[in-house]
Design a protein around this motif. Structure first.
Motif, PDB file in Angstrom:
ATOM      1  N   HIS A 152       0.834  -1.198   0.000  1.00  0.00           N
ATOM      2  CA  HIS A 152       0.000   0.000   0.000  1.00  0.00           C
ATOM      3  C   HIS A 152       0.871   1.252   0.000  1.00  0.00           C
ATOM      4  CE1 HIS A 152      -3.734  -2.233   0.484  1.00  0.00           C
ATOM      5  NE2 HIS A 152      -3.115  -2.965   1.369  1.00  0.00           N
ATOM      6  N   ARG A 153       1.878   1.260  -0.842  1.00  0.00           N
ATOM      7  CA  ARG A 153       2.749   2.424  -0.936  1.00  0.00           C
ATOM      8  C   ARG A 153       1.989   3.614  -1.511  1.00  0.00           C
ATOM      9  NH1 ARG A 153       6.530  -1.918  -2.608  1.00  0.00           N
ATOM     10  NH2 ARG A 153       8.360  -1.834  -1.272  1.00  0.00           N
ATOM     11  N   ASN A 154       2.361   4.805  -1.062  1.00  0.00           N
ATOM     12  CA  ASN A 154       1.768   5.992  -1.672  1.00  0.00           C
ATOM     13  C   ASN A 154       2.710   6.533  -2.738  1.00  0.00           C
ATOM     14  OD1 ASN A 154       3.766   7.486  -0.360  1.00  0.00           O
ATOM     15  ND2 ASN A 154       2.439   8.021   1.356  1.00  0.00           N
ATOM     16  N   LEU A 155       2.314   7.624  -3.372  1.00  0.00           N
ATOM     17  CA  LEU A 155       3.082   8.154  -4.493  1.00  0.00           C
ATOM     18  C   LEU A 155       4.497   8.543  -4.075  1.00  0.00           C
ATOM     19  CD1 LEU A 155       3.008   8.907  -7.484  1.00  0.00           C
ATOM     20  CD2 LEU A 155       2.170  11.173  -6.814  1.00  0.00           C
ATOM     21  N   LYS A 156       4.635   9.132  -2.887  1.00  0.00           N
ATOM     22  CA  LYS A 156       5.967   9.543  -2.414  1.00  0.00           C
ATOM     23  C   LYS A 156       6.874   8.330  -2.230  1.00  0.00           C
ATOM     24  CE  LYS A 156       5.565  14.019  -2.133  1.00  0.00           C
ATOM     25  NZ  LYS A 156       6.382  14.884  -3.028  1.00  0.00           N
ATOM     26  N   ASP A 157       6.325   7.243  -1.699  1.00  0.00           N
ATOM     27  CA  ASP A 157       7.116   6.019  -1.526  1.00  0.00           C
ATOM     28  C   ASP A 157       7.633   5.518  -2.868  1.00  0.00           C
ATOM     29  OD1 ASP A 157       6.569   5.950   1.225  1.00  0.00           O
ATOM     30  OD2 ASP A 157       4.724   4.823   0.912  1.00  0.00           O
ATOM     31  N   ILE A 158       6.752   5.520  -3.867  1.00  0.00           N
ATOM     32  CA  ILE A 158       7.128   5.043  -5.198  1.00  0.00           C
ATOM     33  C   ILE A 158       8.170   5.963  -5.826  1.00  0.00           C
ATOM     34  CG2 ILE A 158       6.253   4.647  -7.546  1.00  0.00           C
ATOM     35  CD1 ILE A 158       3.586   3.803  -6.152  1.00  0.00           C
ATOM     36  N   ILE A 191      -1.760   7.433 -13.149  1.00  0.00           N
ATOM     37  CA  ILE A 191      -2.626   6.599 -12.321  1.00  0.00           C
ATOM     38  C   ILE A 191      -2.992   7.323 -11.030  1.00  0.00           C
ATOM     39  CG2 ILE A 191      -2.866   4.380 -11.145  1.00  0.00           C
ATOM     40  CD1 ILE A 191      -0.868   3.218 -13.127  1.00  0.00           C
ATOM     41  N   ALA A 192      -2.024   7.986 -10.422  1.00  0.00           N
ATOM     42  CA  ALA A 192      -2.284   8.697  -9.162  1.00  0.00           C
ATOM     43  C   ALA A 192      -3.351   9.767  -9.344  1.00  0.00           C
ATOM     44  CB  ALA A 192      -0.988   9.324  -8.656  1.00  0.00           C
ATOM     45  N   GLU A 193      -3.246  10.531 -10.419  1.00  0.00           N
ATOM     46  CA  GLU A 193      -4.229  11.587 -10.671  1.00  0.00           C
ATOM     47  C   GLU A 193      -5.614  11.002 -10.901  1.00  0.00           C
ATOM     48  OE1 GLU A 193      -1.226  14.912 -12.684  1.00  0.00           O
ATOM     49  OE2 GLU A 193      -2.412  13.588 -13.958  1.00  0.00           O
ATOM     50  N   ALA A 194      -5.681   9.887 -11.616  1.00  0.00           N
ATOM     51  CA  ALA A 194      -6.973   9.251 -11.884  1.00  0.00           C
ATOM     52  C   ALA A 194      -7.591   8.697 -10.603  1.00  0.00           C
ATOM     53  CB  ALA A 194      -6.808   8.139 -12.914  1.00  0.00           C
ATOM     54  N   GLU A 195      -6.780   8.013  -9.788  1.00  0.00           N
ATOM     55  CA  GLU A 195      -7.281   7.453  -8.538  1.00  0.00           C
ATOM     56  C   GLU A 195      -7.762   8.561  -7.600  1.00  0.00           C
ATOM     57  OE1 GLU A 195      -7.805   4.413  -7.741  1.00  0.00           O
ATOM     58  OE2 GLU A 195      -6.608   3.196  -9.104  1.00  0.00           O
ATOM     59  N   ALA A 196      -7.009   9.654  -7.530  1.00  0.00           N
ATOM     60  CA  ALA A 196      -7.402  10.773  -6.669  1.00  0.00           C
ATOM     61  C   ALA A 196      -8.723  11.377  -7.125  1.00  0.00           C
ATOM     62  CB  ALA A 196      -6.299  11.835  -6.666  1.00  0.00           C
ATOM     63  N   GLU A 207      -2.985  11.487  -0.450  1.00  0.00           N
ATOM     64  CA  GLU A 207      -3.868  10.580   0.280  1.00  0.00           C
ATOM     65  C   GLU A 207      -4.072   9.253  -0.437  1.00  0.00           C
ATOM     66  OE1 GLU A 207      -6.914  13.630   2.569  1.00  0.00           O
ATOM     67  OE2 GLU A 207      -7.206  13.238   0.432  1.00  0.00           O
ATOM     68  N   VAL A 208      -3.716   9.206  -1.701  1.00  0.00           N
ATOM     69  CA  VAL A 208      -3.928   7.978  -2.474  1.00  0.00           C
ATOM     70  C   VAL A 208      -2.912   6.923  -2.059  1.00  0.00           C
ATOM     71  CG1 VAL A 208      -3.863   6.918  -4.759  1.00  0.00           C
ATOM     72  CG2 VAL A 208      -4.920   9.163  -4.455  1.00  0.00           C
ATOM     73  N   HIS A 209      -3.406   5.810  -1.539  1.00  0.00           N
ATOM     74  CA  HIS A 209      -2.556   4.651  -1.270  1.00  0.00           C
ATOM     75  C   HIS A 209      -2.921   3.594  -2.299  1.00  0.00           C
ATOM     76  CE1 HIS A 209      -1.664   6.690   2.463  1.00  0.00           C
ATOM     77  NE2 HIS A 209      -0.715   5.796   2.686  1.00  0.00           N
ATOM     78  N   PHE A 210      -1.954   3.206  -3.090  1.00  0.00           N
ATOM     79  CA  PHE A 210      -2.236   2.378  -4.248  1.00  0.00           C
ATOM     80  C   PHE A 210      -2.391   0.913  -3.888  1.00  0.00           C
ATOM     81  CE2 PHE A 210       0.249   5.986  -5.845  1.00  0.00           C
ATOM     82  CZ  PHE A 210      -0.703   6.528  -6.681  1.00  0.00           C
TER      83      PHE A 210
END
Length: 269
Positions: free
Chosen positions: A94-100, A124-129, A138-141
């Motif tokens: 469940h990494r977030n964008l910063k982790d990636i 993907i992050a923008e779409a999920e958000a 806040e997006v955890h993938f």
């Protein structure tokens, strides 16, 4: 001009993309060597083999997680590579964008590959958000944060950098249809994130009652393709097939072409 063309008559997923580009001529050892720069080797195994679908020979890729846990994060309760060609389950950080971003930026991958990776993840992050009404932080993938999807996306960037096409083109993208079970419940196909990523891109739907294009596959196209058209005006020199995992009524493969297109300078010679 060197042209790479994606023929998405049965959609696209992350693992099928790598398989197709390997089948087209990307060096497997080079791909493995570059992926090792992520320093995630303890978490996955990359399996590559020749396979067939509907009599069509191509390359199949599986990202096998070394630390499986019980549960499902994807759009299918069955373990499937790349979300629904297929959505995955298993090891989830469940990494977030910063982790990636940290994993990619701290690696020794070249600057071009890093940029392509981050561009794909951002799509993907923008779409999920947008879909979930949250901020990027806040997006955890569920999907993207898993190691297998990190490998799919980084592998795509490595393969595209290896091929060094001057222009990347794709057909209209087949999305499939129906409904699928995911962590949020029953959702329609195309998945909300997928169709959000593919806004302003020509699509087709309904060829089979399953998902044929995943968010990862959609983002690879959205971040790298300059032109979407079903009209091919170039000469083809190589053809590659990435083999999917689900058996469908149509060949579950991603077809890619490598070719050359005459430029104005070529015409003047």
């Amino acid at each position: 001009m060197k042209v790479l063309y994606y023929d998405c008559f049965c959609g696209i997923s992350g693992d099928m993309n790598i398989g197709a580009l390997l089948d087209l001529g990307v060096d497997e050892n080079y791909l493995r060597q570059e992926l090792s720069k992520l320093n995630l080797a303890a978490e996955y195994e990359l399996k590559i083999k020749k396979d067939k679908k509907a009599g069509i020979n191509g390359t199949r890729v599986d990202v096998v997680l070394k630390q499986e846990t019980i549960g499902s994060h994807g759009h299918n309760t069955q373990k499937q590579p790349d979300m629904s060609h297929d959505h995955k389950q298993g090891h989830h950080d469940h990494r977030n964008l910063k982790d990636i971003e940290n994993i990619i930026n701290k690696s020794s991958l070249n600057a071009s590959v890093k940029k392509t990776c981050l561009d794909i993840f951002m799509k993907i992050a923008e779409a999920e958000a947008k879909v979930h009404g949250s901020s990027l932080d806040e997006v955890h993938f569920h999907e993207v944060g898993a190691v297998d999807s990190i490998i799919d996306i980084t592998g795509a960037a490595i393969c595209l950098d290896f091929l060094k096409a001057d222009k990347i083109i794709a057909s209209a993208v087949q999305l499939g249809g129906g409904f699928v079970k995911c962590a949020h419940g029953i959702i329609p196909i195309p998945a909300p994130a997928t169709i959000e990523i593919l806004k302003d891109i020509p699509i087709k739907t309904g060829i089979v009652p399953f998902e044929t294009t995943t968010p990862t596959g959609a983002a690879i196209l959205a971040a790298n393709v300059s032109t979407f058209t079903d009209n091919m005006t170039f000469s083809i020199s190589k053809i590659g097939y990435g083999i999917g995992h689900r058996d469908l009524e149509i060949p579950n493969v991603l077809r890619v072409y490598l070719g050359s297109e005459k430029t104005n300078k070529d015409s003047e010679k």
